[in-house]
Write a protein that holds these residues in place. Structure first.
Motif, mmCIF file in Angstrom:
data_model
loop_
_atom_site.group_PDB
_atom_site.id
_atom_site.type_symbol
_atom_site.label_atom_id
_atom_site.label_comp_id
_atom_site.label_asym_id
_atom_site.label_seq_id
_atom_site.Cartn_x
_atom_site.Cartn_y
_atom_site.Cartn_z
ATOM 1 N N ALA A 57 97.956 21.495 9.583
ATOM 2 C CA ALA A 57 98.725 22.292 10.770
ATOM 3 C C ALA A 57 99.929 21.883 10.971
ATOM 4 C CB ALA A 57 97.817 22.215 12.083
ATOM 5 N N MET A 58 100.250 20.581 10.665
ATOM 6 C CA MET A 58 101.671 19.839 10.789
ATOM 7 C C MET A 58 102.489 20.585 9.655
ATOM 8 S SD MET A 58 103.572 18.087 12.406
ATOM 9 C CE MET A 58 102.416 16.939 13.558
ATOM 10 N N THR A 59 101.901 20.604 8.230
ATOM 11 C CA THR A 59 102.690 21.172 7.236
ATOM 12 C C THR A 59 103.042 22.595 7.385
ATOM 13 O OG1 THR A 59 100.812 21.757 5.951
ATOM 14 C CG2 THR A 59 101.546 19.529 5.717
ATOM 15 N N VAL A 60 102.456 23.456 8.150
ATOM 16 C CA VAL A 60 102.924 24.829 8.821
ATOM 17 C C VAL A 60 104.103 24.608 9.208
ATOM 18 C CG1 VAL A 60 102.337 26.748 10.093
ATOM 19 C CG2 VAL A 60 100.681 25.723 8.529
ATOM 20 N N VAL A 61 104.536 23.736 10.184
ATOM 21 C CA VAL A 61 105.675 23.472 10.934
ATOM 22 C C VAL A 61 106.672 23.011 10.243
ATOM 23 C CG1 VAL A 61 106.404 22.362 13.125
ATOM 24 C CG2 VAL A 61 104.170 23.340 13.344
ATOM 25 N N GLU A 62 106.347 21.891 9.441
ATOM 26 C CA GLU A 62 107.179 21.033 8.443
ATOM 27 C C GLU A 62 107.897 22.221 7.547
ATOM 28 O OE1 GLU A 62 107.345 17.336 5.575
ATOM 29 O OE2 GLU A 62 105.256 18.373 5.738
ATOM 30 N N ALA A 109 90.671 22.091 5.818
ATOM 31 C CA ALA A 109 91.491 20.660 5.398
ATOM 32 C C ALA A 109 90.793 20.010 4.132
ATOM 33 C CB ALA A 109 91.537 19.692 6.582
ATOM 34 N N ILE A 110 89.505 19.978 4.197
ATOM 35 C CA ILE A 110 88.598 19.443 2.911
ATOM 36 C C ILE A 110 88.894 20.240 1.657
ATOM 37 C CG2 ILE A 110 86.515 18.897 2.094
ATOM 38 C CD1 ILE A 110 85.620 18.504 4.761
ATOM 39 N N VAL A 111 89.026 21.703 1.842
ATOM 40 C CA VAL A 111 89.404 22.505 0.856
ATOM 41 C C VAL A 111 90.848 22.527 0.388
ATOM 42 C CG1 VAL A 111 89.308 24.931 0.052
ATOM 43 C CG2 VAL A 111 87.628 24.053 1.356
ATOM 44 N N ALA A 112 91.840 22.249 1.407
ATOM 45 C CA ALA A 112 93.086 21.865 1.164
ATOM 46 C C ALA A 112 93.429 20.729 0.186
ATOM 47 C CB ALA A 112 94.018 21.973 2.695
ATOM 48 N N GLY A 113 92.434 19.596 0.429
ATOM 49 C CA GLY A 113 92.384 18.548 -0.526
ATOM 50 C C GLY A 113 92.031 18.730 -1.630
ATOM 51 N N MET A 114 90.863 19.467 -1.752
ATOM 52 C CA MET A 114 90.537 20.114 -3.211
ATOM 53 C C MET A 114 91.550 20.756 -3.956
ATOM 54 S SD MET A 114 87.246 22.602 -4.027
ATOM 55 C CE MET A 114 85.801 21.479 -3.268
ATOM 56 N N LEU A 115 92.273 21.759 -3.240
ATOM 57 C CA LEU A 115 93.401 22.587 -3.742
ATOM 58 C C LEU A 115 94.223 21.647 -4.293
ATOM 59 C CD1 LEU A 115 94.450 25.324 -4.262
ATOM 60 C CD2 LEU A 115 95.493 25.399 -2.018
ATOM 61 N N PRO A 146 99.719 14.116 1.500
ATOM 62 C CA PRO A 146 99.379 15.151 2.431
ATOM 63 C C PRO A 146 100.543 16.269 2.447
ATOM 64 C CG PRO A 146 99.886 13.043 3.444
ATOM 65 C CD PRO A 146 99.784 12.893 2.083
ATOM 66 N N PHE A 147 101.515 16.128 1.925
ATOM 67 C CA PHE A 147 102.789 16.984 2.167
ATOM 68 C C PHE A 147 102.326 18.365 1.527
ATOM 69 C CE2 PHE A 147 106.601 18.708 -0.012
ATOM 70 C CZ PHE A 147 107.081 19.392 1.207
ATOM 71 N N THR A 148 101.586 18.114 0.444
ATOM 72 C CA THR A 148 101.165 19.295 -0.425
ATOM 73 C C THR A 148 99.878 20.087 -0.131
ATOM 74 O OG1 THR A 148 99.524 17.943 -1.774
ATOM 75 C CG2 THR A 148 101.806 17.883 -2.467
ATOM 76 N N LEU A 149 99.310 19.504 1.295
ATOM 77 C CA LEU A 149 98.227 20.423 1.701
ATOM 78 C C LEU A 149 98.798 21.789 2.582
ATOM 79 C CD1 LEU A 149 96.248 17.477 3.203
ATOM 80 C CD2 LEU A 149 96.099 18.497 1.115
ATOM 81 N N ASN A 150 98.101 22.871 2.007
ATOM 82 C CA ASN A 150 98.390 24.282 2.338
ATOM 83 C C ASN A 150 97.415 24.937 3.118
ATOM 84 O OD1 ASN A 150 99.408 26.830 2.525
ATOM 85 N ND2 ASN A 150 100.953 26.415 0.992
ATOM 86 N N SER A 151 97.455 25.068 4.362
ATOM 87 C CA SER A 151 96.445 25.760 5.103
ATOM 88 C C SER A 151 96.138 27.112 4.730
ATOM 89 C CB SER A 151 96.058 25.522 6.638
ATOM 90 O OG SER A 151 97.456 25.609 7.063
ATOM 91 N N ASP A 152 97.506 27.861 4.880
ATOM 92 C CA ASP A 152 97.467 29.377 4.566
ATOM 93 C C ASP A 152 97.043 29.795 3.386
ATOM 94 O OD1 ASP A 152 98.761 29.561 7.094
ATOM 95 O OD2 ASP A 152 100.802 29.573 6.530
ATOM 96 N N GLU A 153 97.410 28.978 2.335
ATOM 97 C CA GLU A 153 96.810 29.326 1.034
ATOM 98 C C GLU A 153 95.440 29.054 0.888
ATOM 99 O OE1 GLU A 153 97.602 28.201 -3.777
ATOM 100 O OE2 GLU A 153 98.848 27.353 -2.300
#
Length: 344
Positions: free
Chosen positions: A98-103, A179-185, A326-333
């Motif tokens: 959620a923070m990376t969306v704002v970042e 978020a777990i799936v974002a880590g997997m991605l 954690p900068f690479t985590l992308n919730s939208d993707e």
């Protein structure tokens, strides 16, 4: 309740995410009014933790705060929609995507170097635009009457195999699981993650949230479930009503199932109180602020350098989490991939 047998349930699970975004905007327009001279803290962290931090900060500094609550994804997108006109001075999240969306929208100011130095190594993104404020580990909760430890999957990825069909539960509609799936991605790449999600649509029993997943495992509806650690430890510290028949399995070995999600804190570049906002984030990550987290009973991991978490928890350094920036985590993707797989 498998996703392939109940597509309507999957649609209903996605509905609250869409509604929460609309509700947050509506509530903000109709009922939220920023108090003059109060530091505006937008928070999707747990209410009791955020309020404890805000009260302790005000007591320590005399700076008044006002907390606006919301959900991870909807609040992050709301800040982006508000843009530079946002009243927010500080943003706190449960999970870092959620923070990376704002970042990625260019709305964050660099976190003070002194604040970043208060946090354990590896607990902040390479960008320096936000910092961890707490952490939670992915775990496999299992029913000890239904399955033995040596029968458990050795990797989170194993749950995609046909033999696990209908034998595990999760809450894919929630920000925690996403978020777990974002880590997997970030760790395994799009192709492997997409394949795993497509198998999830056939294999998993769907529950509303982590607590419901744990209770389903405890009741024997499924032998195992994916969730975050602290729900189990909080229940174990209480009446054990939702976890008496269960234990936790930590995947370790830098497996995607050992993903450690960071709760994030950032300062908005448009803040009218930038110095006070930086002070707030400094307080939250300080030994005093991290003790507030521990005293709240949330059973999340402290991330302050030299601050020990609750002794009931396995040490954070022993979890062998995958080395994901954690900068690479992308919730939208992730949401896009889950939608394509028919999960959302």
């Amino acid at each position: 309740m498998s996703l392939n047998r109940h597509p309507l349930l999957a649609a209903l699970l996605a509905l609250p995410l869409a509604l929460s975004a609309c509700a947050a905007k509506g509530e903000g327009e109709q009922s939220f009014e920023a108090e003059p001279d109060a530091l505006q803290v937008y928070s999707s962290q747990h209410r009791n933790v955020t309020e404890a931090w805000a009260e302790a900060f005000t007591e320590a500094t005399g700076i008044e705060t006002q907390v606006r609550e919301g959900q991870d994804s909807s609040m992050g997108h709301m800040i982006v929609e508000e843009g530079e006109a946002s009243p927010a001075d500080v943003f706190l999240t449960e999970n870092s995507p959620a923070m990376t969306v704002v970042e990625r929208a260019g709305l964050l100011a660099p976190v003070a170097e002194e604040t970043r130095a208060q946090v354990r190594q590896g607990m902040a993104p390479s960008s320096g635009l936000w910092t961890a404020i707490a952490a939670r580990s992915t775990v496999l909760v299992y029913n000890t009457d239904q399955i033995s430890e040596d029968e458990l999957p050795t990797s989170l990825m194993d749950l995609a195999r046909p033999e696990w069909g209908g034998r595990w539960g999760a809450a894919p509609g929630g920000a925690d699981f996403q978020a777990i799936v974002a880590g997997m991605l970030a760790d395994r790449g799009e192709a492997e993650t997409r394949t795993w999600l497509e198998a999830l649509a056939d294999n998993a029993e769907v529950y509303q949230n982590n607590i419901a997943t744990m209770k389903a495992v405890n009741a024997g509806e499924v032998p195992v479930g994916i969730m975050y650690h602290y729900y189990w430890y909080r229940d174990q510290a209480g009446d054990k009503e939702g976890s008496a028949n269960t234990a936790l399995h930590y995947f370790g070995h830098q497996d995607p199932g050992a993903f450690v999600s960071l709760s994030a804190g950032g300062v908005l570049a448009s803040s009218d109180m930038p110095d006070e906002a930086q002070q707030f984030l400094s307080y939250v990550t300080s030994p005093e602020g991290q003790q507030v987290l521990l005293d709240s009973g949330s059973m999340e991991y402290a991330v302050g350098a030299g601050v020990e978490s609750d002794p009931a928890l396995p040490p954070l350094d022993d979890l062998e989490a995958p080395p994901v920036d954690p900068f690479t985590l992308n919730s939208d993707e992730v949401v896009s991939l889950m939608t394509d797989a028919g999960i959302l």
